[in-house]
Write a protein that holds these residues in place. Structure first.
Motif, PDB file in Angstrom:
ATOM      1  N   VAL A  33       0.849  -1.190   0.000  1.00  0.00           N
ATOM      2  CA  VAL A  33       0.000   0.000   0.000  1.00  0.00           C
ATOM      3  C   VAL A  33       0.886   1.242   0.000  1.00  0.00           C
ATOM      4  N   LEU A  36      -3.173   5.519   1.783  1.00  0.00           N
ATOM      5  CA  LEU A  36      -4.500   5.194   2.288  1.00  0.00           C
ATOM      6  C   LEU A  36      -5.333   6.467   2.347  1.00  0.00           C
ATOM      7  N   VAL A  47     -12.578   3.337   3.208  1.00  0.00           N
ATOM      8  CA  VAL A  47     -11.122   3.263   3.104  1.00  0.00           C
ATOM      9  C   VAL A  47     -10.746   3.032   1.646  1.00  0.00           C
ATOM     10  N   ALA A  49      -7.413   2.246  -0.681  1.00  0.00           N
ATOM     11  CA  ALA A  49      -6.014   1.819  -0.622  1.00  0.00           C
ATOM     12  C   ALA A  49      -5.415   1.834  -2.020  1.00  0.00           C
ATOM     13  N   GLU A  50      -4.361   2.630  -2.191  1.00  0.00           N
ATOM     14  CA  GLU A  50      -3.618   2.585  -3.454  1.00  0.00           C
ATOM     15  C   GLU A  50      -2.564   1.491  -3.318  1.00  0.00           C
ATOM     16  N   THR A  51      -2.773   0.396  -4.011  1.00  0.00           N
ATOM     17  CA  THR A  51      -1.875  -0.750  -3.911  1.00  0.00           C
ATOM     18  C   THR A  51      -0.922  -0.778  -5.090  1.00  0.00           C
ATOM     19  N   SER A  69     -11.314  -0.018  -2.818  1.00  0.00           N
ATOM     20  CA  SER A  69     -12.034   0.580  -1.696  1.00  0.00           C
ATOM     21  C   SER A  69     -12.781  -0.469  -0.891  1.00  0.00           C
ATOM     22  N   LEU A  79     -10.632  -2.708   5.719  1.00  0.00           N
ATOM     23  CA  LEU A  79      -9.377  -3.209   5.159  1.00  0.00           C
ATOM     24  C   LEU A  79      -9.447  -4.702   4.873  1.00  0.00           C
ATOM     25  N   LEU A  92       1.183  -2.683   4.880  1.00  0.00           N
ATOM     26  CA  LEU A  92       1.009  -1.259   5.143  1.00  0.00           C
ATOM     27  C   LEU A  92       2.308  -0.547   5.510  1.00  0.00           C
ATOM     28  N   CYS A  95       3.488   2.484   3.398  1.00  0.00           N
ATOM     29  CA  CYS A  95       2.508   3.528   3.107  1.00  0.00           C
ATOM     30  C   CYS A  95       3.143   4.901   3.338  1.00  0.00           C
ATOM     31  N   CYS A 116      -3.743   2.872  12.385  1.00  0.00           N
ATOM     32  CA  CYS A 116      -2.686   2.838  11.376  1.00  0.00           C
ATOM     33  C   CYS A 116      -1.298   2.705  11.977  1.00  0.00           C
TER      34      CYS A 116
END
Length: 253
Positions: A33, A36, A47, A49-51, A69, A79, A92, A95, A116
């Motif tokens: 990730v 977030l 949420v 998440a750019e993966t 999302s 998540l 994570l 991130c 987080c």
């Protein structure tokens, strides 16, 4: 035989409904990730998440970034839904950015910080930013790196160098103020469109709630008054002035 075929069809149909694609369990694909995003929907949390998908079996394949999302009554639930879409656990610890929607409530912001960064889930040097729509910000596609999250990190550092404003929006800086009893902290505010993304000022939070939005000109004056301005050009009325702050340490005998 017909029963087995029906079960297989049902499984495929369920995957198509949730918009998820199953990953080959034999492939070594890791989902890191890069950023977030969070927005509040009353009692629910959204949420984003750019993966970044990295395939270690073929290092010549460029990393692929996409936004997934999930919505839930808790951050963990949201998540977990994202992880289910990927069919693998998401990582994570790389991130770079936490993007908070302008509709974020004080209660959710506190839960985001606790979740987080508990047990070092995310590095404490991750930047926190404010934006109207986190999904739009993260979904626009990267320009200078493999992910929008890493682009945002670079933009904050470049903007700070260019304007002289010390944004102080890394998590450990924000949390130091919150835990130290300070009621006010600021985050860089991003605006974005289909073809552009920029820092257009500061979001001022009071007791974990968004209290004010400052444009770039007002942000410079605010940074000067709060001691977060190093060197740059400020406008007062129709005049521009080059300002350089100096810190003097006094020693008493």
């Amino acid at each position: 035989m017909k029963r087995l075929a029906s079960i297989a069809f049902a499984v495929l149909f369920c995957f198509s409904l949730c918009g998820c694609k199953g990953e080959n369990s034999g492939s070594d694909r890791r989902f890191t990730v890069a950023a977030l995003g969070f927005s509040s929907d009353g009692a629910l949390i959204n949420v984003f998440a750019e993966t970044v998908i990295v395939n270690s079996e073929d290092p010549e394949i460029s990393p692929e970034a996409r936004v997934i999302s999930g919505t839930g009554a808790t951050i963990s639930e949201a998540l977990d839904k994202i992880g289910a879409c990927l069919s693998r656990q998401i990582l994570l610890n790389h991130c770079a950015v936490i993007a908070l929607g302008e509709d974020m409530t004080a209660g959710w912001l506190d839960k985001i910080c606790d979740y987080c960064f508990k047990e070092n889930r995310i590095t404490m040097s991750a930047y926190m930013v404010s934006v109207k729509d986190p999904n739009m910000l993260l979904s626009r596609g990267p320009e200078a790196s493999v992910a929008v999250g890493y682009d945002i990190m670079g933009m904050i550092e470049q903007q700070s160098e260019r304007t002289g404003i010390a944004y102080n929006s890394r998590y450990f800086e924000v949390e130091a103020r919150r835990e130290g009893g300070k009621s006010v902290f600021t985050l860089p505010h991003f605006s974005c469109g289909e073809d552009s993304m920029e820092i257009d000022g500061l979001s001022v939070f009071y007791r974990d709630r968004l209290a004010a939005r400052l444009d770039n000109g007002s942000s410079g004056l605010y940074a000067l008054m709060t001691g977060n301005f190093r060197r740059g050009t400020l406008r007062f009325g129709a005049e521009e002035y080059t300002v350089e702050s100096r810190r003097v340490d006094y020693a008493y005998n």
